[in-house]
Design an enzyme around this catalytic site. Sequence first.
Site, PDB file in Angstrom:
ATOM      1  N   TYR A  51      75.211 -15.006  74.199  1.00  0.00           N
ATOM      2  CA  TYR A  51      73.818 -14.686  74.532  1.00  0.00           C
ATOM      3  C   TYR A  51      73.810 -13.760  75.740  1.00  0.00           C
ATOM      4  O   TYR A  51      74.523 -14.007  76.722  1.00  0.00           O
ATOM      5  CB  TYR A  51      73.041 -15.961  74.878  1.00  0.00           C
ATOM      6  CG  TYR A  51      72.173 -16.414  73.724  1.00  0.00           C
ATOM      7  CD1 TYR A  51      71.262 -15.534  73.143  1.00  0.00           C
ATOM      8  CD2 TYR A  51      72.254 -17.702  73.224  1.00  0.00           C
ATOM      9  CE1 TYR A  51      70.478 -15.934  72.086  1.00  0.00           C
ATOM     10  CE2 TYR A  51      71.455 -18.111  72.161  1.00  0.00           C
ATOM     11  CZ  TYR A  51      70.565 -17.217  71.593  1.00  0.00           C
ATOM     12  OH  TYR A  51      69.775 -17.594  70.545  1.00  0.00           O
ATOM     13  N   GLU A  53      70.561 -11.945  76.897  1.00  0.00           N
ATOM     14  CA  GLU A  53      69.236 -11.359  77.100  1.00  0.00           C
ATOM     15  C   GLU A  53      69.198 -10.622  78.427  1.00  0.00           C
ATOM     16  O   GLU A  53      69.772 -11.079  79.430  1.00  0.00           O
ATOM     17  CB  GLU A  53      68.157 -12.442  77.124  1.00  0.00           C
ATOM     18  CG  GLU A  53      67.699 -12.847  75.749  1.00  0.00           C
ATOM     19  CD  GLU A  53      68.309 -14.150  75.322  1.00  0.00           C
ATOM     20  OE1 GLU A  53      69.478 -14.394  75.715  1.00  0.00           O
ATOM     21  OE2 GLU A  53      67.638 -14.910  74.605  1.00  0.00           O
ATOM     22  N   ASP A 197      61.573   9.552  64.553  1.00  0.00           N
ATOM     23  CA  ASP A 197      62.467   8.594  63.886  1.00  0.00           C
ATOM     24  C   ASP A 197      63.568   9.429  63.222  1.00  0.00           C
ATOM     25  O   ASP A 197      63.372  10.029  62.174  1.00  0.00           O
ATOM     26  CB  ASP A 197      61.673   7.788  62.861  1.00  0.00           C
ATOM     27  CG  ASP A 197      62.542   6.799  62.103  1.00  0.00           C
ATOM     28  OD1 ASP A 197      63.781   6.922  62.175  1.00  0.00           O
ATOM     29  OD2 ASP A 197      61.983   5.908  61.439  1.00  0.00           O
ATOM     30  N   THR A 223      68.402   4.541  63.275  1.00  0.00           N
ATOM     31  CA  THR A 223      69.346   3.517  62.857  1.00  0.00           C
ATOM     32  C   THR A 223      70.729   4.042  63.228  1.00  0.00           C
ATOM     33  O   THR A 223      70.918   5.235  63.467  1.00  0.00           O
ATOM     34  CB  THR A 223      69.288   3.268  61.344  1.00  0.00           C
ATOM     35  OG1 THR A 223      69.295   4.528  60.684  1.00  0.00           O
ATOM     36  CG2 THR A 223      68.056   2.488  60.963  1.00  0.00           C
ATOM     37  N   LYS A 226      73.486   5.097  59.169  1.00  0.00           N
ATOM     38  CA  LYS A 226      73.356   6.095  58.093  1.00  0.00           C
ATOM     39  C   LYS A 226      74.365   7.216  58.356  1.00  0.00           C
ATOM     40  O   LYS A 226      75.561   6.944  58.373  1.00  0.00           O
ATOM     41  CB  LYS A 226      71.908   6.569  58.012  1.00  0.00           C
ATOM     42  CG  LYS A 226      70.935   5.432  57.628  1.00  0.00           C
ATOM     43  CD  LYS A 226      69.528   5.916  57.403  1.00  0.00           C
ATOM     44  CE  LYS A 226      68.614   4.837  56.878  1.00  0.00           C
ATOM     45  NZ  LYS A 226      67.930   4.083  57.966  1.00  0.00           N
ATOM     46  N   ARG A 232      75.231  -1.597  61.003  1.00  0.00           N
ATOM     47  CA  ARG A 232      73.803  -1.693  60.696  1.00  0.00           C
ATOM     48  C   ARG A 232      73.036  -2.069  61.967  1.00  0.00           C
ATOM     49  O   ARG A 232      73.326  -3.092  62.595  1.00  0.00           O
ATOM     50  CB  ARG A 232      73.658  -2.791  59.640  1.00  0.00           C
ATOM     51  CG  ARG A 232      72.387  -2.853  58.902  1.00  0.00           C
ATOM     52  CD  ARG A 232      72.621  -3.560  57.580  1.00  0.00           C
ATOM     53  NE  ARG A 232      73.311  -2.657  56.685  1.00  0.00           N
ATOM     54  CZ  ARG A 232      72.702  -1.698  55.982  1.00  0.00           C
ATOM     55  NH1 ARG A 232      71.395  -1.534  56.043  1.00  0.00           N
ATOM     56  NH2 ARG A 232      73.392  -0.893  55.209  1.00  0.00           N
TER      57      ARG A 232
HETATM   58  N1  DSN Z   1      65.927   1.808  53.704  1.00  0.00           N
HETATM   59  C1  DSN Z   1      66.217   3.062  54.379  1.00  0.00           C
HETATM   60  C2  DSN Z   1      66.497   4.165  53.438  1.00  0.00           C
HETATM   61  O1  DSN Z   1      67.104   3.909  52.413  1.00  0.00           O
HETATM   62  O2  DSN Z   1      66.160   5.294  53.707  1.00  0.00           O
HETATM   63  C3  DSN Z   1      65.181   3.439  55.338  1.00  0.00           C
HETATM   64  O3  DSN Z   1      64.975   2.411  56.219  1.00  0.00           O
END
Ligand code: DSN
Length: 411
Positions: A51, A53, A197, A223, A226, A232
Amino acid sequence: MEHLERADERVFRAVQDETARQLGQLEMIASENFVSPAVREALGTVFTHKYAEGLPGRRYYGGCEFADEVEELARSRATRLFGADHANVQPHSGAQANMAAYFAFIEPGDTILGMNLNHGGHLTHGSPVNFSGRLFKVHAYGVREEDGRIDYDQVREVARRCRPKLIMTGASAYPRTLDFGAFGEIAAEVGAVHVVDLAHIAGLVAGGHHPSPVPHADVVTTTTHKTLRGPRGGLILCRAEHARIIDKMVFPFIQGGPLMHVVASKAVALGEALTPAFRDYGASVVDNARALARALMARGVRLVSGGTDTHLLLVDLRDRDLTGKDAEQALERAGITVNKNTVPGETRSPFVTSGLRIGTPALTTRGMGTDEMKRIGGWIADILERPGDTARIDGIRGQVTELCAGYPLYA
Ligand code: DSN
């Protein structure tokens, strides 16, 4: 995984099956990727027990000195990679990152402007089925029907009309370069906060293959899993003046304890993204997407916007007697994994759709290049032509298996 095998045969088996699936199929979901063994190892470390925080040097728990070390590494690598003033590496996901960004600046009932989901936007950019659409008054911009590109004059016109407090830029199914400067100017003109984003294209921006939003945005969310090829999770970058409020919105406003094993893994991935090899990887992702686009278009497959500048293509099936759902399933039978996707002007439900989204980040990680994309493009076109032809699909399945065997994932 000898402990897992002994302790839980069923989970062990599912992991083995999933590994075989990933190895034996062509993974072309644009938002997926394969992390390095180092990134994966960090995810399975003892940091999962901790933990922590708070932030490095200011925690609510004892024993955080090594948690501080990995979080500081992740933060400093993120700011260096993107040239940002400040980073928060704790968001559990891109959706949490976006939620923190919204609440840093606006209140329920305020107006936001985001991209229409059917035109390539994202659920968290104002969809009625998401918190963003429930809590805020949403106005949307989209792409031009004729060329599938964002119409910046329309964005300005809608912004002038609806006077949003926040403009959300970014997409999950837009194959073209985003003009972050234009969005930034529009936001400044109407007095809106500008949030980008970056999720899909973060790795391309990091490698210099897409212009950076950092000079044009108050806050950039992304994110990490990707094109950035990390674990993730989510990440927020912002100007120094917003650092305090962004950190407070992540914790304690929307999250509790950070997932420190994921933070450690993010640090490793961000370190990898700073290398010349990652720059080369990003260049190949884009080259591969262009090669795939050419191969498909040569066979008469229609692409939204007529091509791509990024890692993804959006196939428009409206000229065929074929839905996105059926096309996705036919390709899956051949071992080619993609996702059905709405297209601009969509008339079908999101469970059916009239399009397919196809991406190259994962296969590029696997080492495939433009020759392989040409072959794969041919197979996809063959299947879209005759999606019910089982013999044809079985034949392609065999060739897919052979191709995959030539590109082992973790050699
Ligand atoms: N689920 C993602 C995508 O496939 O683009 C976006 O959050």
